[in-house]
Design a protein around this motif. Structure first.
Motif, PDB file in Angstrom:
ATOM      1  N   THR A  92       0.842  -1.207   0.000  1.00 33.16           N
ATOM      2  CA  THR A  92       0.000   0.000   0.000  1.00 33.16           C
ATOM      3  C   THR A  92       0.872   1.251   0.000  1.00 33.16           C
ATOM      4  OG1 THR A  92      -1.908  -1.088   0.953  1.00 33.16           O
ATOM      5  CG2 THR A  92      -1.739   1.269   1.350  1.00 33.16           C
ATOM      6  N   LEU A  93       1.967   1.221   0.767  1.00 37.28           N
ATOM      7  CA  LEU A  93       2.892   2.369   0.719  1.00 37.28           C
ATOM      8  C   LEU A  93       3.422   2.554  -0.704  1.00 37.28           C
ATOM      9  CD1 LEU A  93       4.472   4.625   2.216  1.00 37.28           C
ATOM     10  CD2 LEU A  93       6.304   2.955   2.550  1.00 37.28           C
ATOM     11  N   ASP A  94       3.778   1.440  -1.352  1.00 39.38           N
ATOM     12  CA  ASP A  94       4.275   1.520  -2.739  1.00 39.38           C
ATOM     13  C   ASP A  94       3.243   2.131  -3.675  1.00 39.38           C
ATOM     14  OD1 ASP A  94       6.703   0.444  -2.196  1.00 39.38           O
ATOM     15  OD2 ASP A  94       6.304  -1.524  -3.077  1.00 39.38           O
ATOM     16  N   SER A  95       1.966   1.933  -3.362  1.00 40.75           N
ATOM     17  CA  SER A  95       0.916   2.427  -4.273  1.00 40.75           C
ATOM     18  C   SER A  95       0.635   3.915  -4.083  1.00 40.75           C
ATOM     19  CB  SER A  95      -0.379   1.615  -4.082  1.00 40.75           C
ATOM     20  OG  SER A  95      -1.038   2.021  -2.897  1.00 40.75           O
ATOM     21  N   LEU A  96       1.184   4.516  -3.011  1.00 37.49           N
ATOM     22  CA  LEU A  96       0.932   5.950  -2.797  1.00 37.49           C
ATOM     23  C   LEU A  96       1.835   6.775  -3.715  1.00 37.49           C
ATOM     24  CD1 LEU A  96       0.861   6.298   1.122  1.00 37.49           C
ATOM     25  CD2 LEU A  96      -1.076   6.016  -0.435  1.00 37.49           C
ATOM     26  N   PRO A  97       1.295   7.779  -4.375  1.00 32.51           N
ATOM     27  CA  PRO A  97       2.142   8.603  -5.247  1.00 32.51           C
ATOM     28  C   PRO A  97       3.051   9.536  -4.450  1.00 32.51           C
ATOM     29  CG  PRO A  97      -0.141   9.388  -5.260  1.00 32.51           C
ATOM     30  CD  PRO A  97      -0.121   8.160  -4.411  1.00 32.51           C
ATOM     31  N   PHE A  98       2.691   9.794  -3.205  1.00 30.75           N
ATOM     32  CA  PHE A  98       3.483  10.670  -2.317  1.00 30.75           C
ATOM     33  C   PHE A  98       3.004  10.422  -0.892  1.00 30.75           C
ATOM     34  CE2 PHE A  98       0.029  12.980  -4.484  1.00 30.75           C
ATOM     35  CZ  PHE A  98      -0.835  13.179  -3.421  1.00 30.75           C
ATOM     36  N   LEU A  99       3.751  10.938   0.095  1.00 32.09           N
ATOM     37  CA  LEU A  99       3.291  10.797   1.482  1.00 32.09           C
ATOM     38  C   LEU A  99       2.066  11.669   1.680  1.00 32.09           C
ATOM     39  CD1 LEU A  99       6.491  10.766   3.737  1.00 32.09           C
ATOM     40  CD2 LEU A  99       5.187   8.840   2.816  1.00 32.09           C
ATOM     41  N   LEU A 100       1.124  11.184   2.445  1.00 31.63           N
ATOM     42  CA  LEU A 100      -0.101  11.934   2.675  1.00 31.63           C
ATOM     43  C   LEU A 100       0.180  13.032   3.708  1.00 31.63           C
ATOM     44  CD1 LEU A 100      -2.515   8.868   2.774  1.00 31.63           C
ATOM     45  CD2 LEU A 100      -1.936  10.332   0.837  1.00 31.63           C
ATOM     46  N   PRO A 101      -0.150  14.271   3.380  1.00 31.70           N
ATOM     47  CA  PRO A 101       0.187  15.374   4.279  1.00 31.70           C
ATOM     48  C   PRO A 101      -0.457  15.220   5.660  1.00 31.70           C
ATOM     49  CG  PRO A 101      -0.677  16.187   2.186  1.00 31.70           C
ATOM     50  CD  PRO A 101      -0.861  14.709   2.174  1.00 31.70           C
ATOM     51  N   LYS A 102       0.217  15.761   6.650  1.00 29.53           N
ATOM     52  CA  LYS A 102      -0.292  15.850   8.029  1.00 29.53           C
ATOM     53  C   LYS A 102      -0.570  14.490   8.649  1.00 29.53           C
ATOM     54  CE  LYS A 102      -2.455  20.307   7.192  1.00 29.53           C
ATOM     55  NZ  LYS A 102      -3.653  20.788   6.588  1.00 29.53           N
ATOM     56  N   ARG A 103       0.106  13.444   8.160  1.00 28.09           N
ATOM     57  CA  ARG A 103      -0.042  12.130   8.750  1.00 28.09           C
ATOM     58  C   ARG A 103       1.324  11.478   8.889  1.00 28.09           C
ATOM     59  NH1 ARG A 103      -4.932  11.673   4.704  1.00 28.09           N
ATOM     60  NH2 ARG A 103      -3.916  13.650   4.222  1.00 28.09           N
ATOM     61  N   GLU A 104       1.548  10.788  10.029  1.00 32.47           N
ATOM     62  CA  GLU A 104       2.800  10.053  10.208  1.00 32.47           C
ATOM     63  C   GLU A 104       2.602   8.647   9.643  1.00 32.47           C
ATOM     64  OE1 GLU A 104       4.304  10.349  14.222  1.00 32.47           O
ATOM     65  OE2 GLU A 104       5.375   8.458  13.954  1.00 32.47           O
ATOM     66  N   HIS A 105       3.488   8.246   8.736  1.00 28.50           N
ATOM     67  CA  HIS A 105       3.336   6.965   8.046  1.00 28.50           C
ATOM     68  C   HIS A 105       4.171   5.874   8.713  1.00 28.50           C
ATOM     69  CE1 HIS A 105       1.915   9.864   5.157  1.00 28.50           C
ATOM     70  NE2 HIS A 105       1.636   8.954   4.249  1.00 28.50           N
ATOM     71  N   TRP A 106       3.517   4.761   9.038  1.00 24.72           N
ATOM     72  CA  TRP A 106       4.210   3.559   9.528  1.00 24.72           C
ATOM     73  C   TRP A 106       3.971   2.457   8.507  1.00 24.72           C
ATOM     74  CZ3 TRP A 106       2.744   2.798  15.432  1.00 24.72           C
ATOM     75  CH2 TRP A 106       3.168   3.930  16.157  1.00 24.72           C
TER      76      TRP A 106
END
Ligand SMILES: NC(=O)c1ccc[n+]([C@@H]2O[C@H](COP(=O)([O-])OP(=O)(O)OC[C@H]3O[C@@H](n4cnc5c(N)ncnc54)[C@H](OP(=O)(O)O)[C@@H]3O)[C@@H](O)[C@H]2O)c1
Length: 162
Positions: free
Chosen positions: A46-60
């Protein structure tokens, strides 16, 4: 508290070829509203499928690869769902699992609440949301999400652990 957030077709499908199948802008707004300001936990695909990090959220991210280097800076890496849950439990905040299929399945036993966008159409896909067991979760809120401008009807539903 661990919540899961998902958009699911009436046959349980959530994706195909590591992509979302539908584009429902009201659901994207709903996702943004709920998850902004919180930690979001996801599987490596799912991380690979994101085009960029989603703003205002910490990604684990959860991966089995010991030497995994995430594609973006600032992503925290875990090597098992349990390790991520243990860290999430240390936070005095709602943490959201955002998928995909494998991670929903392994985090389901730890989830306190499920935010499910229920799309009233069957889709062809290869990723499924696990069944929501009636002896574990009860429907606590149901709101109509769509109106006549949407291609498909959908509801926003909250299930709470019994
Ligand atoms: N409709 C929605 O709301 C929604 C939301 C999110 C995703 N999706 C869809 O879901 C699909 C992706 O789901 P997916 O199941 O293929 O992938 P995923 O759950 O996002 O990621 C799977 C990866 O997570 C890691 N993983 C899984 N279990 C693990 C464990 N026990 N310990 C350590 N690492 C573990 C592995 O990474 P490594 O291979 O790196 O070891 C595995 O390959 C896509 O189609 C996407 O569009 C839909």
């Amino acid at each position: 508290m661990l919540a899961m957030i998902v958009a699911r077709a009436s046959n349980g499908v959530i994706g195909k070829d590591n992509k979302l199948i539908w584009h429902i802008s009201k659901d994207l707004q709903h996702f943004k509203l709920l998850t902004s300001g919180h930690v979001i936990i996801m599987g490596r695909k799912t991380l690979d499928s994101l085009p960029f990090l989603l703003p205002k959220r910490e990604h684990w991210v959860i991966t089995r690869q010991e030497d995994y280097v995430p594609p973006y800076e600032g992503v925290r890496v875990f090597h098992s769902p349990e390790e991520a849950v243990a860290e999430a439990n240390k936070l005095n905040d709602m943490v959201f699992c955002i998928g995909g299929a494998e991670i929903y399945k392994s985090l389901m036993p730890y989830a306190d609440r499920l935010y499910v966008t229920e799309i009233y159409k069957e889709y062809d896909g290869d990723a499924l949301f696990p069944p929501i067991r009636a002896d574990e979760f009860m429907e606590s809120v149901r709101m109509t999400g769509s109106d006549e401008t949407d291609e498909v009807p959908f509801d926003f539903v909250i299930y709470s652990r019994i």
